[in-house]
Design a protein around this motif. Structure first.
Motif, PDB file in Angstrom:
ATOM      1  N   MET A   1       0.827  -1.210   0.000  1.00 56.42           N
ATOM      2  CA  MET A   1       0.000   0.000   0.000  1.00 56.42           C
ATOM      3  C   MET A   1       0.859   1.257   0.000  1.00 56.42           C
ATOM      4  N   GLN A   2       1.929   1.240   0.788  1.00 58.73           N
ATOM      5  CA  GLN A   2       2.838   2.380   0.807  1.00 58.73           C
ATOM      6  C   GLN A   2       3.440   2.634  -0.569  1.00 58.73           C
TER       7      GLN A   2
ATOM      8  N   GLY B   1       1.873   2.159  -3.311  1.00 57.30           N
ATOM      9  CA  GLY B   1       0.818   2.537  -4.241  1.00 57.30           C
ATOM     10  C   GLY B   1       0.085   1.384  -4.887  1.00 57.30           C
TER      11      GLY B   1
ATOM     12  N   LYS C   1      -5.329   5.031   5.435  1.00 52.73           N
ATOM     13  CA  LYS C   1      -4.394   6.119   5.133  1.00 52.73           C
ATOM     14  C   LYS C   1      -4.086   6.212   3.642  1.00 52.73           C
ATOM     15  N   TYR C   2      -3.839   5.054   3.009  1.00 52.83           N
ATOM     16  CA  TYR C   2      -3.392   5.076   1.618  1.00 52.83           C
ATOM     17  C   TYR C   2      -4.542   4.896   0.625  1.00 52.83           C
TER      18      TYR C   2
ATOM     19  N   LYS D   1      -6.389   2.396  -0.517  1.00 48.25           N
ATOM     20  CA  LYS D   1      -6.215   1.362  -1.531  1.00 48.25           C
ATOM     21  C   LYS D   1      -7.328   0.319  -1.450  1.00 48.25           C
TER      22      LYS D   1
END
Length: 447
Positions: free
Chosen positions: A131-132, A134, A159-160, A162
């Motif tokens: 996820m970090q 992308g 947070k992301y 996804k």
């Protein structure tokens, strides 16, 4: 990848995550579909973990209508990579790249989504890294190795922003969705109890002894987030499930995840108020199996609702007539549901109606795979495109997963405990000592 395509994926992701959770197929209109499906919407994916589950993803990935390209096979064992590549080449006209280290795949901006089918201890850390970077994530069960990770993987998704689908594929069963909706609408009156069960005849396993890692195995990467230790014979190939708590989550994380999810869904409950467990190792007592092989767990919820788990890993007597499934009791009748469909009974035990799926989804066989995994995977792709809502978004899957962590903790400390039904936190200091785990330095997921 073009800027337009990258913008599309980003926009579609935000739309998919923003859709309210639903277990029915929420298709867009044909006109909307025509507006988003085109040459630039192909989804590029990678599979991390090429053991017993990866083969189940190949059919939905390679369907022409899926419009998906597999860019990478990733595994820490060379023979697994080679085997996967050889099998894929028999039925496909292109060759995915072979990679040992998933972190290199995360760095490839052409990869849109990652399937994570690794040993349990990799699931949350790997998903968080994805996820970090992308990526959208299809996260096999269990979605977490411990209770703290259960909260982390949801926090990372939020947070992301996804698309994160948990791999409890029965959420994509048409028949299960149908009967759960009817249960919620009162077809068996007030649903008050569910029994989830699993029966298998697993045999004796070797006693682990120190040995050099098998040829082709990157033992350091296999351990990943887990603190480093010497290799033990036969660890890497499935038996890591039973050799202590460094890598596995015992049968609760391995299989109870599925049926407990159905039970919780049917009763429409969240976190329990109390958990009690009776468990033990009763078979092949002198072999290398370090976990319980038999467990009965009781989860008590508000409004006098209860879920019971009955798990027999090494005694194949089918107490309930089948190897796995869920029984839901209501004030006016009961329902039996499994991957093959459902059967509805009145209070006299008379069969009222049934729905058969014709599913070929694996039951207790190692690896599984079949119709439901295909539907679940395609739902993941369509959620990325913004065309469907996820059938098992991580925030729902994680709540069900927490039941398995409660049971494992209760088994390990040898006592029951109360739980804060609002946030799921355990109200017992001994139990909270097992809320999280120790990580290899530098591997702990951090927001």
């Amino acid at each position: 990848m073009s800027t337009d395509r990258r913008s599309f994926i980003k926009t579609a992701t935000a739309g998919a995550v923003g859709v309210a959770f639903s277990n029915s197929i929420n298709a867009m209109s044909a006109r909307s579909y025509a507006n988003i499906i085109g040459a630039n919407d192909r989804i590029h994916v990678a599979i991390q973990g090429l053991g017993r589950r990866y083969g189940a993803f190949i059919e939905p990935i390679t369907k022409k209508e899926s419009n998906v390209q597999l860019l990478y096979f990733c595994d820490v064992m060379k023979s697994q990579r080679d085997k996967a590549a050889a099998l894929f080449a028999k039925t496909n006209d292109y060759n995915p790249k072979l990679e040992n280290d998933i972190r290199k795949i995360f760095a490839d901006k052409n990869v849109d989504a990652v399937f994570m089918a690794t040993p349990d201890h990799w699931h949350t850390p790997g998903a968080c890294m994805a996820m970090q970077a992308g990526k959208q994530v299809y996260l096999e069960k269990p979605c977490s190795h411990n209770a703290q990770e259960n909260e982390l993987v949801v926090a990372f998704q939020q947070k992301y922003n996804k698309v994160v689908q948990m791999g409890n594929q029965q959420r994509s069963s048409v028949e299960t969705n149908q009967i759960i909706k009817e249960i919620h609408n009162g077809i068996i009156g007030e649903a008050y109890k569910a029994i989830a069960f699993y029966t298998n005849g697993r045999g004796e396993v070797p006693i682990p002894t120190k040995a050099p890692p098998p040829e082709g195995l990157d033992w350091d990467l296999f351990q990943g987030p887990s603190p480093r230790k010497a290799y033990m014979h036969d660890t890497w190939d499935y038996n890591w499930h039973w050799y202590g708590w460094d890598f596995g989550t015992a049968e609760m994380g391995n299989n109870a995840t599925h049926e407990l999810d159905i039970a919780r869904w049917a009763l429409n409950v969240k976190y329990p108020e109390h958990v009690a467990v009776i468990s033990g190792k009763h078979h092949y007592k002198n072999d290398g199996w370090e976990m319980y092989d038999t467990m009965e767990a009781t989860f008590k919820f508000a409004n006098n609702r209860v879920i019971q788990w009955d798990g027999q890993s090494r005694n194949a007597y089918n107490k309930y007539g089948k190897g796995r499934g869920t029984i839901i009791y209501g004030s006016k009748g009961s329902v039996f549901v499994d991957r093959e469909g459902y059967a509805l009974y009145d209070l006299k035990g008379k069969l009222i109606k049934e729905g058969k799926s014709g599913s070929k989804e694996g039951g207790i066989a190692l690896g599984g795979g079949g119709n439901l995994t295909t539907r679940h995977t395609i739902n993941f792709f369509e959620a990325i495109r913004g065309k469907e809502a996820l059938n098992s978004p991580i925030e729902q899957g994680a709540i069900s997963q927490m039941l398995t962590h409660y049971a494992n903790i209760a088994s390990r400390i040898g006592k029951s405990f109360d739980i804060n039904e609002t946030n799921g936190h355990i109200l017992d200091k001994d139990a909270m000592k097992l809320w999280s785990r120790t990580y290899e330095p530098g591997w702990e997921p951090k927001l």
